[in-house]
Scaffold this active site. Structure first.
Site, PDB file in Angstrom:
ATOM      1  CB  THR A  37      19.900 -22.403   6.922  1.00 29.80           C
ATOM      2  OG1 THR A  37      19.436 -21.433   5.991  1.00 29.80           O
ATOM      3  CG2 THR A  37      19.577 -23.859   6.160  1.00 29.80           C
ATOM      4  CB  SER A 131       4.594  -6.539   3.559  1.00 28.79           C
ATOM      5  OG  SER A 131       4.134  -6.925   4.936  1.00 28.79           O
ATOM      6  CD  GLU A 164      10.354  -8.113  11.304  1.00 27.52           C
ATOM      7  OE1 GLU A 164      10.678  -7.168  10.264  1.00 27.52           O
ATOM      8  OE2 GLU A 164       9.544  -8.989  11.269  1.00 27.52           O
ATOM      9  CG  ASP A 176      12.808 -11.237   5.721  1.00 27.50           C
ATOM     10  OD1 ASP A 176      13.346 -12.384   5.602  1.00 27.50           O
ATOM     11  OD2 ASP A 176      11.732 -11.252   6.582  1.00 27.50           O
TER      12      ASP A 176
HETATM   13  P1  ADP Z   1       5.216 -10.391   6.205  1.00 30.76           P
HETATM   14  O1  ADP Z   1       6.580  -9.697   6.402  1.00 30.76           O
HETATM   15  O2  ADP Z   1       5.292 -11.741   5.718  1.00 30.76           O
HETATM   16  O3  ADP Z   1       4.223  -9.655   4.870  1.00 30.76           O
HETATM   17  P2  ADP Z   1       4.526  -9.725   8.876  1.00 30.76           P
HETATM   18  O4  ADP Z   1       3.733 -10.113   9.705  1.00 30.76           O
HETATM   19  O5  ADP Z   1       6.257 -10.009   9.160  1.00 30.76           O
HETATM   20  O6  ADP Z   1       4.362 -10.335   7.445  1.00 30.76           O
HETATM   21  O7  ADP Z   1       4.537  -8.066   8.779  1.00 30.76           O
HETATM   22  C1  ADP Z   1       3.286  -7.715   8.293  1.00 30.76           C
HETATM   23  C2  ADP Z   1       3.071  -6.343   9.084  1.00 30.76           C
HETATM   24  O8  ADP Z   1       3.921  -5.359   8.823  1.00 30.76           O
HETATM   25  C3  ADP Z   1       1.449  -6.073   8.908  1.00 30.76           C
HETATM   26  O9  ADP Z   1       0.734  -6.571   9.887  1.00 30.76           O
HETATM   27  C4  ADP Z   1       1.795  -4.463   9.355  1.00 30.76           C
HETATM   28  O10 ADP Z   1       1.693  -4.370  10.819  1.00 30.76           O
HETATM   29  C5  ADP Z   1       3.238  -4.141   8.815  1.00 30.76           C
HETATM   30  N1  ADP Z   1       3.066  -3.450   7.267  1.00 30.76           N
HETATM   31  C6  ADP Z   1       3.375  -4.131   6.318  1.00 30.76           C
HETATM   32  N2  ADP Z   1       3.378  -3.137   5.183  1.00 30.76           N
HETATM   33  C7  ADP Z   1       2.570  -2.408   5.714  1.00 30.76           C
HETATM   34  C8  ADP Z   1       1.934  -1.083   5.119  1.00 30.76           C
HETATM   35  N3  ADP Z   1       2.265  -0.746   3.846  1.00 30.76           N
HETATM   36  N4  ADP Z   1       1.451  -0.112   6.042  1.00 30.76           N
HETATM   37  C9  ADP Z   1       1.183  -0.380   7.202  1.00 30.76           C
HETATM   38  N5  ADP Z   1       1.548  -1.365   7.638  1.00 30.76           N
HETATM   39  C10 ADP Z   1       2.499  -2.508   7.080  1.00 30.76           C
HETATM   40 MG    MG Z   2       7.845 -10.257   7.852  1.00 28.79          MG
END
Ligand code: ADP
Ligand code: MG
Length: 386
Positions: A37, A131, A164, A176
């Site tokens: 959405t 994350s 991002e 997010d």
């Molecule tokens: P999601 O947000 O669903 O977890 P994403 O692909 O959007 O997956 O984001 C994940 C990416 O964010 C990782 O591959 C890394 O590059 C970065 N990232 C997230 N958390 C960390 C961390 N604690 N340390 C370093 N990089 C991180």
């Molecule tokens: Mg993400």
């Protein structure tokens, strides 16, 4: 949390050879309802979860920004006046992209002091719990404080999104970051993706004895990227044919006309988005009027709509949802972009163990890879910890 705190403190010292001056944290998020959405300018209803990214920070005398993470062997550094989206690569584009984006929102980067930043997290990476927003929002909150920028949380959410979109290069919305910054304990963040207005809505899961179970199927089907692009294209085509700028402007009462006008497949794509927007609104109203045990049917209907109309589910997600429902979940649905990833189930606390066992058993019987199961709670947004 306490463990993560002491581990960030010692991690900072061992990487940088001095003490952190402060700790900040920001949570991951899960989307309770409102799927596909966001880019149709509609509604989403995520909440911040009790899995967080922590950062330790100490200011530097010079203009260098240096970032290190427990997930990466080497620190990455750059001068503040050299920050551009093109200069940033890999994982460090998330934290350093935030510093660049703060400059776009008025931070005088050429005049500021740098910092050493060390990052640790217990948000699972790539499991659909964002994350990425957790790391962005923790860094945004920290630099906003140490640089004395005074930006409010809604602006910091836009900073994270800009990082991002431009530094990482992922065309994501603002859901997010909004959840990660605006979340509160046992509450969801009801977000209007057109006006960007956000409202914190109590969930009442704790008092009702409910837990949100995440069932991460750990599958990622290869057509996910192409599938996402083609769904977006169908939505745009449907909106254009219906004479509106975004599907957000259509309501369930418009669906008979849409069925006349659109081809069969485009109609079903449109019907998912229009009914999903309505389900988000109904979820917020139902929580207020009847409480959380009454939202199960809306979660179930959301899944059926994604499976049958939007066609973004897969056998693993359907099995997770059907098994959880059959074993006593109040409601369940796939969450995220689709073609793999995680399902969520709203479950009475005493049924977490039997429902988890039922899902593991069903996956084993079907010959699928073992899913990862854990519960999350709605938690507070980004905060200074120390
Ligand atoms: P999601 O947000 O669903 O977890 P994403 O692909 O959007 O997956 O984001 C994940 C990416 O964010 C990782 O591959 C890394 O590059 C970065 N990232 C997230 N958390 C960390 C961390 N604690 N340390 C370093 N990089 C991180
Ligand atoms: Mg993400």
């Amino acid at each position: 949390m306490t463990e993560l705190r002491s581990s960030v403190t010692t991690g900072f010292t061992s990487r940088f050879g001095r003490e952190a001056h402060g700790l900040w944290s920001a949570p991951g998020r899960v989307n309770l309802i409102g799927e596909h959405t966001d880019y149709n300018e509609g509604y989403v209803f995520p909440f911040a979860i009790n899995r967080r990214t922590l950062i330790g920070l100490a200011p530097r005398e010079d203009a260098v920004l240096r970032v290190a993470s427990s997930h990466a062997p080497d620190a990455v550094e750059i001068r503040l006046d050299e920050l551009t989206p093109d200069a940033l690569h890999g994982w460090s584009a998330y934290p350093l992209g935030v510093a660049w984006a703060l400059g776009q929102f008025g931070a005088p980067l050429a005049e500021l002091h740098g910092a050493d930043i060390y990052i640790e997290s217990d948000v699972p990476i790539g499991a659909g719990l964002s994350s990425s927003a957790a790391i962005e929002c923790a860094v945004a909150a920290a630099l906003n404080d140490v640089w004395g920028l005074g930006l409010d949380r809604r602006t910091l959410a836009r900073v994270g999104q800009l990082a991002e979109n431009r530094a990482v290069g992922a065309p994501t919305g603002i859901m997010d970051q909004s959840a990660s910054l605006l979340g509160e304990a046992d509450a969801g963040v009801f977000l209007d993706c057109r006006s960007l207005e956000a409202e914190v809505i109590p969930l009442g899961f704790d008092a009702a004895g409910l837990e949100l179970l995440i069932i991460d199927t750990r599958v990622s089907h290869s057509h996910a990227t192409g599938g996402y692009a083609s769904r977006r294209a169908s939505c745009e085509a449907g909106a254009a044919a219906m004479g509106v700028s975004a599907l957000r402007d259509l309501h369930p009462g418009d669906l008979p006309r849409a069925e006349q006008l659109l081809d069969e497949e485009t109609f079903r794509r449109v019907r998912h988005v229009v009914t999903e927007d309505q389900r988000v609104l109904d979820t917020v109203r139902t929580l207020r009027e009847e409480g959380p045990r009454a939202i199960g049917a809306l979660l179930d209907a959301s899944h059926a709509s994604m499976r049958d109309d939007f066609e973004i589910s897969c056998p693993e997600l359907d099995l997770a949802v059907d098994t959880a429902r059959g074993a006593g979940a109040i409601g369940a649905r796939m969450t995220g972009g689709g073609f793999g990833g995680a399902a969520i189930a709203l479950v009475p606390r005493e049924l977490v163990a039997p429902i988890s066992a039922a899902v593991l058993g069903a996956f084993a019987d079907a010959g699928y890879a073992t899913p990862t199961l854990f519960t999350v709670r709605a938690a507070a947004g980004a905060a200074r910890e120390l």
